[in-house]
Design a protein around this motif. Sequence first.
Motif, PDB file in Angstrom:
ATOM      1  N   ASN A  17     -15.068   0.457  17.790  1.00 51.77           N
ATOM      2  CA  ASN A  17     -14.608   0.215  16.427  1.00 51.77           C
ATOM      3  C   ASN A  17     -13.075   0.229  16.414  1.00 51.77           C
ATOM      4  OD1 ASN A  17     -13.964   0.189  13.732  1.00 51.77           O
ATOM      5  ND2 ASN A  17     -15.518   1.681  13.123  1.00 51.77           N
ATOM      6  N   ALA A  18     -12.489  -0.959  16.462  1.00 52.83           N
ATOM      7  CA  ALA A  18     -11.031  -1.095  16.433  1.00 52.83           C
ATOM      8  C   ALA A  18     -10.596  -1.735  15.114  1.00 52.83           C
ATOM      9  CB  ALA A  18     -10.568  -1.939  17.622  1.00 52.83           C
ATOM     10  N   ASP A  19     -11.411  -1.504  14.075  1.00 54.67           N
ATOM     11  CA  ASP A  19     -11.098  -2.054  12.754  1.00 54.67           C
ATOM     12  C   ASP A  19     -10.329  -1.008  11.959  1.00 54.67           C
ATOM     13  OD1 ASP A  19     -11.264  -4.164  10.875  1.00 54.67           O
ATOM     14  OD2 ASP A  19     -12.741  -3.014   9.757  1.00 54.67           O
ATOM     15  N   GLU A  20      -9.193  -0.628  12.497  1.00 51.22           N
ATOM     16  CA  GLU A  20      -8.412   0.471  11.928  1.00 51.22           C
ATOM     17  C   GLU A  20      -7.780   0.040  10.602  1.00 51.22           C
ATOM     18  OE1 GLU A  20      -5.411   3.435  14.020  1.00 51.22           O
ATOM     19  OE2 GLU A  20      -4.607   1.443  13.911  1.00 51.22           O
ATOM     20  N   SER A  21      -8.426   0.391   9.493  1.00 54.21           N
ATOM     21  CA  SER A  21      -7.937  -0.109   8.198  1.00 54.21           C
ATOM     22  C   SER A  21      -7.642   0.986   7.195  1.00 54.21           C
ATOM     23  CB  SER A  21      -8.973  -1.047   7.570  1.00 54.21           C
ATOM     24  OG  SER A  21      -9.448  -1.978   8.508  1.00 54.21           O
ATOM     25  N   GLU A  22      -7.848   2.236   7.569  1.00 55.47           N
ATOM     26  CA  GLU A  22      -7.603   3.314   6.609  1.00 55.47           C
ATOM     27  C   GLU A  22      -6.096   3.371   6.318  1.00 55.47           C
ATOM     28  OE1 GLU A  22     -10.216   5.367   5.390  1.00 55.47           O
ATOM     29  OE2 GLU A  22      -8.594   5.771   3.953  1.00 55.47           O
ATOM     30  N   PRO A  23      -5.676   3.237   5.062  1.00 57.12           N
ATOM     31  CA  PRO A  23      -4.237   3.264   4.790  1.00 57.12           C
ATOM     32  C   PRO A  23      -3.570   4.496   5.403  1.00 57.12           C
ATOM     33  CG  PRO A  23      -5.437   2.602   2.836  1.00 57.12           C
ATOM     34  CD  PRO A  23      -6.471   2.998   3.849  1.00 57.12           C
ATOM     35  N   GLY A  24      -2.479   4.262   6.123  1.00 56.42           N
ATOM     36  CA  GLY A  24      -1.765   5.371   6.764  1.00 56.42           C
ATOM     37  C   GLY A  24      -2.130   5.554   8.229  1.00 56.42           C
ATOM     38  N   GLY A  37      -9.897  13.315   8.641  1.00 51.00           N
ATOM     39  CA  GLY A  37     -10.124  11.865   8.663  1.00 51.00           C
ATOM     40  C   GLY A  37      -9.725  11.304  10.004  1.00 51.00           C
ATOM     41  N   SER A  38      -8.970  10.239   9.999  1.00 49.17           N
ATOM     42  CA  SER A  38      -8.556   9.616  11.254  1.00 49.17           C
ATOM     43  C   SER A  38      -7.159  10.097  11.673  1.00 49.17           C
ATOM     44  CB  SER A  38      -8.580   8.095  11.097  1.00 49.17           C
ATOM     45  OG  SER A  38      -7.876   7.719   9.942  1.00 49.17           O
ATOM     46  N   GLY A  39      -6.663  11.175  11.064  1.00 52.32           N
ATOM     47  CA  GLY A  39      -5.378  11.735  11.501  1.00 52.32           C
ATOM     48  C   GLY A  39      -4.195  11.274  10.669  1.00 52.32           C
ATOM     49  N   VAL A  40      -4.460  10.865   9.432  1.00 54.86           N
ATOM     50  CA  VAL A  40      -3.379  10.384   8.554  1.00 54.86           C
ATOM     51  C   VAL A  40      -2.672  11.562   7.878  1.00 54.86           C
ATOM     52  CG1 VAL A  40      -2.876   9.076   6.444  1.00 54.86           C
ATOM     53  CG2 VAL A  40      -4.621   8.261   8.034  1.00 54.86           C
ATOM     54  N   ILE A  41      -1.339  11.551   7.933  1.00 58.11           N
ATOM     55  CA  ILE A  41      -0.555  12.519   7.155  1.00 58.11           C
ATOM     56  C   ILE A  41       0.573  11.727   6.480  1.00 58.11           C
ATOM     57  CG2 ILE A  41       0.897  14.592   7.250  1.00 58.11           C
ATOM     58  CD1 ILE A  41      -0.586  15.413   9.810  1.00 58.11           C
ATOM     59  N   LEU A  48      -0.893  13.475   1.690  1.00 54.85           N
ATOM     60  CA  LEU A  48      -2.236  12.882   1.747  1.00 54.85           C
ATOM     61  C   LEU A  48      -2.768  13.062   3.159  1.00 54.85           C
ATOM     62  CD1 LEU A  48      -4.530  11.282   0.449  1.00 54.85           C
ATOM     63  CD2 LEU A  48      -3.339   9.179   1.057  1.00 54.85           C
ATOM     64  N   LEU A  49      -3.875  13.769   3.289  1.00 57.77           N
ATOM     65  CA  LEU A  49      -4.522  13.968   4.591  1.00 57.77           C
ATOM     66  C   LEU A  49      -5.726  13.052   4.676  1.00 57.77           C
ATOM     67  CD1 LEU A  49      -4.702  17.857   4.995  1.00 57.77           C
ATOM     68  CD2 LEU A  49      -3.204  16.292   6.189  1.00 57.77           C
ATOM     69  N   GLY A  50      -5.827  12.273   5.751  1.00 59.71           N
ATOM     70  CA  GLY A  50      -7.051  11.497   5.978  1.00 59.71           C
ATOM     71  C   GLY A  50      -7.064  10.120   5.339  1.00 59.71           C
ATOM     72  N   GLY A  51      -6.003   9.697   4.694  1.00 61.23           N
ATOM     73  CA  GLY A  51      -5.956   8.335   4.150  1.00 61.23           C
ATOM     74  C   GLY A  51      -6.520   8.246   2.746  1.00 61.23           C
ATOM     75  N   ASP A  62       0.839  -1.201   0.000  1.00 61.10           N
ATOM     76  CA  ASP A  62       0.000   0.000   0.000  1.00 61.10           C
ATOM     77  C   ASP A  62       0.878   1.257   0.000  1.00 61.10           C
ATOM     78  OD1 ASP A  62      -2.383   1.434   0.029  1.00 61.10           O
ATOM     79  OD2 ASP A  62      -3.336  -0.021   1.343  1.00 61.10           O
ATOM     80  N   ILE A  63       0.227   2.420  -0.013  1.00 60.93           N
ATOM     81  CA  ILE A  63       0.940   3.643  -0.388  1.00 60.93           C
ATOM     82  C   ILE A  63       2.140   4.002   0.490  1.00 60.93           C
ATOM     83  CG2 ILE A  63      -0.763   4.770  -1.824  1.00 60.93           C
ATOM     84  CD1 ILE A  63      -2.030   6.007   0.550  1.00 60.93           C
ATOM     85  N   ALA A  64       2.009   3.913   1.818  1.00 58.48           N
ATOM     86  CA  ALA A  64       3.141   4.331   2.654  1.00 58.48           C
ATOM     87  C   ALA A  64       4.300   3.353   2.530  1.00 58.48           C
ATOM     88  CB  ALA A  64       2.706   4.467   4.114  1.00 58.48           C
ATOM     89  N   CYS A  65       3.995   2.081   2.299  1.00 60.68           N
ATOM     90  CA  CYS A  65       5.057   1.081   2.170  1.00 60.68           C
ATOM     91  C   CYS A  65       5.695   1.107   0.787  1.00 60.68           C
ATOM     92  CB  CYS A  65       4.524  -0.317   2.468  1.00 60.68           C
ATOM     93  SG  CYS A  65       4.320  -0.627   4.228  1.00 60.68           S
ATOM     94  N   ARG A  66       4.884   1.318  -0.249  1.00 58.35           N
ATOM     95  CA  ARG A  66       5.469   1.212  -1.594  1.00 58.35           C
ATOM     96  C   ARG A  66       6.502   2.307  -1.852  1.00 58.35           C
ATOM     97  NH1 ARG A  66       1.709  -0.534  -4.820  1.00 58.35           N
ATOM     98  NH2 ARG A  66       2.482   0.066  -6.849  1.00 58.35           N
ATOM     99  N   ILE A  67       6.354   3.479  -1.160  1.00 58.36           N
ATOM    100  CA  ILE A  67       7.378   4.517  -1.355  1.00 58.36           C
ATOM    101  C   ILE A  67       8.585   4.299  -0.443  1.00 58.36           C
ATOM    102  CG2 ILE A  67       5.787   6.267  -2.221  1.00 58.36           C
ATOM    103  CD1 ILE A  67       5.879   7.582   0.548  1.00 58.36           C
ATOM    104  N   LYS A  68       8.517   3.254   0.384  1.00 61.86           N
ATOM    105  CA  LYS A  68       9.661   2.902   1.230  1.00 61.86           C
ATOM    106  C   LYS A  68      10.185   1.524   0.832  1.00 61.86           C
ATOM    107  CE  LYS A  68      10.081   6.310   4.247  1.00 61.86           C
ATOM    108  NZ  LYS A  68      10.129   6.016   5.671  1.00 61.86           N
TER     109      LYS A  68
END
Length: 621
Positions: free
Chosen positions: A285-292, A516-520, A485-488, A115-121
């Motif tokens: 809700n602990a189904d934290e799946s939003e990328p990032g 969103g859920s705090g993704v940056i 990317l803000l919010g996933g 996914d996005i954060a991993c593919r750029i690393k």
Amino acid sequence: MDLHIHGDTASPQEREAVDGLLGPAPSAWMGGLRNLNEEGRIALVGGQESRTQRHRLIEAFHAVQGRIGWVSEGALNYICQRLSVPPAEAYGVATFYHLFSLSPRPSTVVHVCDDIACRIKGGENLCQDLEKTLGPSGSGSWQRSPCLGLCERAPAALTLQAATTPRGITLAPTSGEEITQGLKQNAWPVDEPFQNLSRSIPPSGSRELRLLKRIGKIDPESIEAYILSGGYARLKQALALGSEGVIREVLDSKLMGRGGAAFPTGRKWEAVAKAPAKPHYLVCNADESEPGTFKDRLLMEGDPFAVLEGMTIAGLATGCEKGFLYLRGEYPLAGKRLALALDLARFAGFLGENILESGLNFDIEIRRGAGAYICGEETALFNSIEGKRGEPRNKPPFPVQEGVFGKPTVINNVETLVNIPLILKEGGKAYAQLGTESSTGPKLFCLSGHVARPGVYETTFGPTLRQMIEIAGGVPEGRKIQAILLGGAAGVFVGPDQLDIPLTFEGTRAANATLGSGVIIIFDDRVDMTDILTRIAEFFRAESCGQCVPCRVGTVRQEELFHRLRSQQPLVSREEELNLLKEIGQVMRDASICGLGQTASSAVESALKNLKGLFAERGQP
Ligand code: SF4
Ligand code: FES
């Protein structure tokens, strides 16, 4: 009811796995041994009982998958007998969830994030290397995976090992060498000491930590350590305040939900507390799946009692006797620590019957997801708890009226619930003084990608995007920011000219962005953003539940369009393709049932609007 069960029967190991969850089968009707004297009577009673256990279907699949590594036809038939579910329906449920396999596969499978954060690393290169050494994804002992919630330690992988006691092992950061050697020698790291969690909370100056203060500092498996650090004092305070008093504090705090929708928590609680229908349910809700996003994982792994204390206060305030914690299936360490915390809390009298001799009852059950992003949507999550496909429901009715099992339900995100003891400690009005008028209290932000110190940062609402990136050490190697990317994946891309956006609900809204859920996620100037946008489009296509046409078809068309643009093979002109993309986005926003379809085009459309020269510089016809 004739279940129409045909074909294979379960192996002894498969039966054992199911019986370990449901207890031994009481009759032949339910897959047990025949006893002609008893059968008629027990079959009748057992059939009724088994139908009331229908909601345990997904847990039963987990039991077999965890023991054997896949769910055979025989195992599925046995589960159907035990729960009185027709095999066709059970098959529909099992195939909905990516973590269940209905075809044979090895007992150890490594899920590698592309996914996005991993593919750029290096995540995408890692997957391409594995394709060469181990074969295509999904063909054996490894497969590609969407975000595993380990983005601060990218590139990440998760090894799932089927056994009598199944294991989930996190590898982050990982390498092709570690994965291939691990598979060859069947040797994997053991759980790390809890102190290592501190590496996911980089220092951020003199900022006071309220939500993260225990993580990496105290043993998350010790209830004594939790109590010594002030834990469970707020539950006692809540019992003294009573339901109305607690809800008053939460209303005064102006706490907004931290899961992404930003709904006022106190209003939700008030509505459920007043709902005449009974029983009431609480769902975390602990189904934290939003990328990032990875903050809830950190809270659950590092401070599980705080999650349970927040849930208990919420449950008692809203008149619930039962709570469900719906945990992402890819979070094995969080699951282990929460399960232990539940046992310890029950034993100490903080959960169960007559909590702290108050005469009040409340208990919590963990339900595991199985790899379906859509189950983060609240009504899809309810269906999943009920043992069904995680398909969102039409709203209204809203969860506060008819939620899980059709009853009034409070559903809050992990971070929201961890704020509850803090609100009681500070007082609702004092809490509301933290942050801004409309965004009160502390907030966790997940920084990943091209930033010097990726991790979870706690701050009161208010810093700008520029300040958050500076706190995290800026962009390494002196590179320039290309996009954020803000919010996933369901969020919005902003460009380097928008760094002064205040990180508040109102500030991001005014900038047509979202918290969103705090993704940056930060992308430097070397990243091929067309690759990132295509990955996001693939993500939504794969995660759409397929229930409604605009989303089911729209996400496919959106993905196809990006592949055409990337490969420089547009069907018509580039401008016409981009107009078509906008039209698809509009239809999905207007006509989809749930938030997934409504936001599936936001990130890609915002990128085309806010980032300069996308696709154009690749020489379009
Ligand atoms: S919008 Fe997409 S995910 Fe939501 S219900 Fe429709 S098909 Fe399913
Ligand atoms: S763990 Fe890979 S993108 Fe989140």
